[in-house]
Scaffold this motif. Structure first.
Motif, PDB file in Angstrom:
ATOM      1  N   ARG A   1       0.835  -1.213   0.000  1.00 24.90           N
ATOM      2  CA  ARG A   1       0.000   0.000   0.000  1.00 24.90           C
ATOM      3  C   ARG A   1       0.866   1.257   0.000  1.00 24.90           C
ATOM      4  O   ARG A   1       0.573   2.218  -0.707  1.00 24.90           O
ATOM      5  CB  ARG A   1      -0.929   0.007   1.206  1.00 24.90           C
ATOM      6  CG  ARG A   1      -2.256  -0.686   0.946  1.00 24.90           C
ATOM      7  CD  ARG A   1      -3.276  -0.400   2.044  1.00 24.90           C
ATOM      8  NE  ARG A   1      -2.836  -0.863   3.347  1.00 24.90           N
ATOM      9  CZ  ARG A   1      -2.967  -2.110   3.791  1.00 24.90           C
ATOM     10  NH1 ARG A   1      -3.529  -3.017   3.031  1.00 24.90           N
ATOM     11  NH2 ARG A   1      -2.539  -2.448   4.990  1.00 24.90           N
ATOM     12  N   GLU A   2       1.924   1.236   0.788  1.00 21.98           N
ATOM     13  CA  GLU A   2       2.832   2.386   0.854  1.00 21.98           C
ATOM     14  C   GLU A   2       3.423   2.703  -0.524  1.00 21.98           C
ATOM     15  O   GLU A   2       3.654   3.856  -0.858  1.00 21.98           O
ATOM     16  CB  GLU A   2       3.954   2.077   1.846  1.00 21.98           C
ATOM     17  CG  GLU A   2       4.955   3.190   2.015  1.00 21.98           C
ATOM     18  CD  GLU A   2       6.089   2.778   2.933  1.00 21.98           C
ATOM     19  OE1 GLU A   2       7.253   2.922   2.525  1.00 21.98           O
ATOM     20  OE2 GLU A   2       5.802   2.292   4.054  1.00 21.98           O
ATOM     21  N   CYS A   3       3.630   1.670  -1.325  1.00 20.02           N
ATOM     22  CA  CYS A   3       4.171   1.847  -2.682  1.00 20.02           C
ATOM     23  C   CYS A   3       3.062   2.015  -3.728  1.00 20.02           C
ATOM     24  O   CYS A   3       3.333   2.022  -4.923  1.00 20.02           O
ATOM     25  CB  CYS A   3       5.046   0.662  -3.053  1.00 20.02           C
ATOM     26  SG  CYS A   3       6.602   0.616  -2.171  1.00 20.02           S
ATOM     27  N   GLN A   4       1.823   2.123  -3.266  1.00 19.36           N
ATOM     28  CA  GLN A   4       0.663   2.307  -4.141  1.00 19.36           C
ATOM     29  C   GLN A   4       0.495   1.160  -5.137  1.00 19.36           C
ATOM     30  O   GLN A   4       0.167   1.359  -6.296  1.00 19.36           O
ATOM     31  CB  GLN A   4       0.740   3.654  -4.846  1.00 19.36           C
ATOM     32  CG  GLN A   4       0.786   4.802  -3.871  1.00 19.36           C
ATOM     33  CD  GLN A   4       1.231   6.098  -4.508  1.00 19.36           C
ATOM     34  OE1 GLN A   4       1.802   6.114  -5.592  1.00 19.36           O
ATOM     35  NE2 GLN A   4       0.976   7.196  -3.821  1.00 19.36           N
ATOM     36  N   ILE A   5       0.729  -0.062  -4.642  1.00 17.45           N
ATOM     37  CA  ILE A   5       0.554  -1.257  -5.461  1.00 17.45           C
ATOM     38  C   ILE A   5      -0.700  -1.969  -4.979  1.00 17.45           C
ATOM     39  O   ILE A   5      -0.742  -2.498  -3.881  1.00 17.45           O
ATOM     40  CB  ILE A   5       1.774  -2.194  -5.356  1.00 17.45           C
ATOM     41  CG1 ILE A   5       3.020  -1.484  -5.888  1.00 17.45           C
ATOM     42  CG2 ILE A   5       1.523  -3.498  -6.110  1.00 17.45           C
ATOM     43  CD1 ILE A   5       4.304  -2.239  -5.652  1.00 17.45           C
ATOM     44  N   SER A   6      -1.719  -1.935  -5.821  1.00 21.06           N
ATOM     45  CA  SER A   6      -2.986  -2.573  -5.443  1.00 21.06           C
ATOM     46  C   SER A   6      -3.334  -3.739  -6.350  1.00 21.06           C
ATOM     47  O   SER A   6      -4.069  -4.637  -5.961  1.00 21.06           O
ATOM     48  CB  SER A   6      -4.121  -1.543  -5.459  1.00 21.06           C
ATOM     49  OG  SER A   6      -4.209  -0.953  -6.738  1.00 21.06           O
ATOM     50  N   GLU A   7      -2.810  -3.749  -7.553  1.00 17.80           N
ATOM     51  CA  GLU A   7      -3.127  -4.806  -8.504  1.00 17.80           C
ATOM     52  C   GLU A   7      -2.149  -5.967  -8.338  1.00 17.80           C
ATOM     53  O   GLU A   7      -0.938  -5.759  -8.295  1.00 17.80           O
ATOM     54  CB  GLU A   7      -3.067  -4.275  -9.943  1.00 17.80           C
ATOM     55  CG  GLU A   7      -3.671  -5.219 -10.932  1.00 17.80           C
ATOM     56  CD  GLU A   7      -3.973  -4.535 -12.260  1.00 17.80           C
ATOM     57  OE1 GLU A   7      -4.523  -5.220 -13.129  1.00 17.80           O
ATOM     58  OE2 GLU A   7      -3.674  -3.348 -12.417  1.00 17.80           O
ATOM     59  N   HIS A   8      -2.696  -7.190  -8.235  1.00 12.28           N
ATOM     60  CA  HIS A   8      -1.892  -8.394  -8.077  1.00 12.28           C
ATOM     61  C   HIS A   8      -2.176  -9.317  -9.256  1.00 12.28           C
ATOM     62  O   HIS A   8      -3.308  -9.377  -9.740  1.00 12.28           O
ATOM     63  CB  HIS A   8      -2.247  -9.124  -6.790  1.00 12.28           C
ATOM     64  CG  HIS A   8      -2.003  -8.314  -5.552  1.00 12.28           C
ATOM     65  ND1 HIS A   8      -2.028  -8.878  -4.303  1.00 12.28           N
ATOM     66  CD2 HIS A   8      -1.724  -7.018  -5.344  1.00 12.28           C
ATOM     67  CE1 HIS A   8      -1.785  -7.961  -3.382  1.00 12.28           C
ATOM     68  NE2 HIS A   8      -1.615  -6.814  -3.999  1.00 12.28           N
ATOM     69  N   TYR A   9      -1.168 -10.053  -9.685  1.00  4.65           N
ATOM     70  CA  TYR A   9      -1.310 -11.003 -10.780  1.00  4.65           C
ATOM     71  C   TYR A   9      -1.004 -12.394 -10.227  1.00  4.65           C
ATOM     72  O   TYR A   9       0.156 -12.738 -10.004  1.00  4.65           O
ATOM     73  CB  TYR A   9      -0.356 -10.653 -11.928  1.00  4.65           C
ATOM     74  CG  TYR A   9      -0.638  -9.289 -12.492  1.00  4.65           C
ATOM     75  CD1 TYR A   9      -1.570  -9.123 -13.510  1.00  4.65           C
ATOM     76  CD2 TYR A   9      -0.015  -8.162 -11.981  1.00  4.65           C
ATOM     77  CE1 TYR A   9      -1.852  -7.868 -14.010  1.00  4.65           C
ATOM     78  CE2 TYR A   9      -0.290  -6.899 -12.472  1.00  4.65           C
ATOM     79  CZ  TYR A   9      -1.208  -6.766 -13.488  1.00  4.65           C
ATOM     80  OH  TYR A   9      -1.491  -5.509 -13.974  1.00  4.65           O
ATOM     81  N   GLU A  10      -2.052 -13.184  -9.982  1.00  5.18           N
ATOM     82  CA  GLU A  10      -1.859 -14.508  -9.393  1.00  5.18           C
ATOM     83  C   GLU A  10      -1.316 -15.472 -10.448  1.00  5.18           C
ATOM     84  O   GLU A  10      -1.853 -15.567 -11.549  1.00  5.18           O
ATOM     85  CB  GLU A  10      -3.163 -15.046  -8.807  1.00  5.18           C
ATOM     86  CG  GLU A  10      -2.936 -16.317  -8.026  1.00  5.18           C
ATOM     87  CD  GLU A  10      -4.179 -16.765  -7.291  1.00  5.18           C
ATOM     88  OE1 GLU A  10      -4.168 -16.686  -6.044  1.00  5.18           O
ATOM     89  OE2 GLU A  10      -5.146 -17.182  -7.956  1.00  5.18           O
ATOM     90  N   ASN A  11      -0.259 -16.184 -10.088  1.00  5.55           N
ATOM     91  CA  ASN A  11       0.418 -17.086 -11.023  1.00  5.55           C
ATOM     92  C   ASN A  11       0.214 -18.549 -10.639  1.00  5.55           C
ATOM     93  O   ASN A  11       1.144 -19.240 -10.272  1.00  5.55           O
ATOM     94  CB  ASN A  11       1.909 -16.752 -11.086  1.00  5.55           C
ATOM     95  CG  ASN A  11       2.630 -17.589 -12.121  1.00  5.55           C
ATOM     96  OD1 ASN A  11       2.017 -18.120 -13.036  1.00  5.55           O
ATOM     97  ND2 ASN A  11       3.941 -17.716 -11.967  1.00  5.55           N
ATOM     98  N   ILE A  12      -1.015 -19.001 -10.761  1.00  7.78           N
ATOM     99  CA  ILE A  12      -1.308 -20.424 -10.597  1.00  7.78           C
ATOM    100  C   ILE A  12      -1.174 -21.099 -11.960  1.00  7.78           C
ATOM    101  O   ILE A  12      -0.488 -22.093 -12.109  1.00  7.78           O
ATOM    102  CB  ILE A  12      -2.732 -20.660 -10.027  1.00  7.78           C
ATOM    103  CG1 ILE A  12      -2.904 -19.946  -8.695  1.00  7.78           C
ATOM    104  CG2 ILE A  12      -3.013 -22.158  -9.897  1.00  7.78           C
ATOM    105  CD1 ILE A  12      -2.035 -20.447  -7.581  1.00  7.78           C
ATOM    106  N   VAL A  13      -1.837 -20.524 -12.957  1.00  9.12           N
ATOM    107  CA  VAL A  13      -1.707 -20.968 -14.346  1.00  9.12           C
ATOM    108  C   VAL A  13      -0.940 -19.857 -15.064  1.00  9.12           C
ATOM    109  O   VAL A  13      -1.461 -18.766 -15.286  1.00  9.12           O
ATOM    110  CB  VAL A  13      -3.094 -21.192 -15.000  1.00  9.12           C
ATOM    111  CG1 VAL A  13      -2.932 -21.606 -16.453  1.00  9.12           C
ATOM    112  CG2 VAL A  13      -3.890 -22.230 -14.210  1.00  9.12           C
ATOM    113  N   MET A  14       0.317 -20.165 -15.400  1.00  4.87           N
ATOM    114  CA  MET A  14       1.189 -19.113 -15.915  1.00  4.87           C
ATOM    115  C   MET A  14       0.649 -18.437 -17.173  1.00  4.87           C
ATOM    116  O   MET A  14       0.740 -17.213 -17.303  1.00  4.87           O
ATOM    117  CB  MET A  14       2.597 -19.636 -16.172  1.00  4.87           C
ATOM    118  CG  MET A  14       3.561 -18.478 -16.411  1.00  4.87           C
ATOM    119  SD  MET A  14       5.262 -18.947 -16.573  1.00  4.87           S
ATOM    120  CE  MET A  14       5.265 -19.695 -18.169  1.00  4.87           C
ATOM    121  N   ALA A  15       0.085 -19.175 -18.091  1.00  3.74           N
ATOM    122  CA  ALA A  15      -0.418 -18.581 -19.336  1.00  3.74           C
ATOM    123  C   ALA A  15      -1.473 -17.515 -19.042  1.00  3.74           C
ATOM    124  O   ALA A  15      -1.491 -16.452 -19.681  1.00  3.74           O
ATOM    125  CB  ALA A  15      -0.981 -19.654 -20.254  1.00  3.74           C
TER     126      ALA A  15
END
Length: 195
Positions: A167-181
């Motif tokens: 949050r301090e770095c203003q990062i709210s979007e996450h990309y979950e890598n269960i299925v890499m494609a």
């Protein structure tokens, strides 16, 4: 005007594999940024591709010349390992967009150096159990596995990537890598939105 897409996540979240996929995706036209390290090269890594593997003396010389943008020093069970980014002419945001891999700490420094409007965070996540399993499998493939260091990194990442720090770095979007494609597809869409 180019952008610097900054790929980060906890150890064994798949950053290197995602990075390779992004470099193969010609439609987004990203150029890699190769960071520097003083740690030993791992099996399968290539100097100048995965990292610039340098001696402590070379790292000190670059520091003294004022070329180091950011530096992280880790006390590992094998001694001190440095990871750093050098202003060596490989990044020209007036002409090109780039992608690089790093930590949350290095992202902060890169953002300060190049400007928040030029650096786009791409935070990759994986559930802890899967991440630990991937780390163990990767380490078992090494000629001389370093299990204690693997565990140290796993625990250190838990602290470094706490939600408060994101949050301090203003990062709210996450990309979950269960299925890499699927993860890569989402990241490519994000990169295209910035173009």
């Amino acid at each position: 005007m180019g952008k610097l897409f900054y790929l980060m996540g906890k150890s064994a979240s798949g950053k290197d594999s995602i990075f390779r996929e992004l470099m193969q995706e010609k439609s987004i036209g990203l150029k890699p940024v190769v960071m520097y390290t003083t740690r030993p090269i791992r099996a399968g890594e290539v100097d100048g591709v995965d990292y610039h593997f340098v001696t402590d003396q070379k790292a000190q010389k670059l520091w003294e010349e004022g070329k180091v943008i950011e530096l992280r020093r880790y006390q590992t069970v094998h001694g001190i390992w440095n990871y750093f980014t050098v202003d060596d002419g490989q990044i020209d945001l007036e002409r090109q967009s780039y992608c690089m891999i790093g930590t949350l700490e290095s992202y902060r420094k890169i953002r300060e150096y190049f400007g928040a409007d030029r650096v786009v965070p791409l935070y990759v996540t994986v559930p802890d159990g899967i991440r630990l399993q991937r780390a163990l499998c990767r380490e078992m493939r090494q000629p001389e596995p370093k299990y204690a260091e693997m565990c140290r990194r796993f625990l250190a990442d838990e602290e470094d990537f706490k939600e408060d720090n994101l949050r301090e770095c203003q990062i709210s979007e996450h990309y979950e890598n269960i299925v890499m494609a699927e993860c890569v597809e989402r990241i490519v869409c994000r990169i295209r939105m910035e173009a």
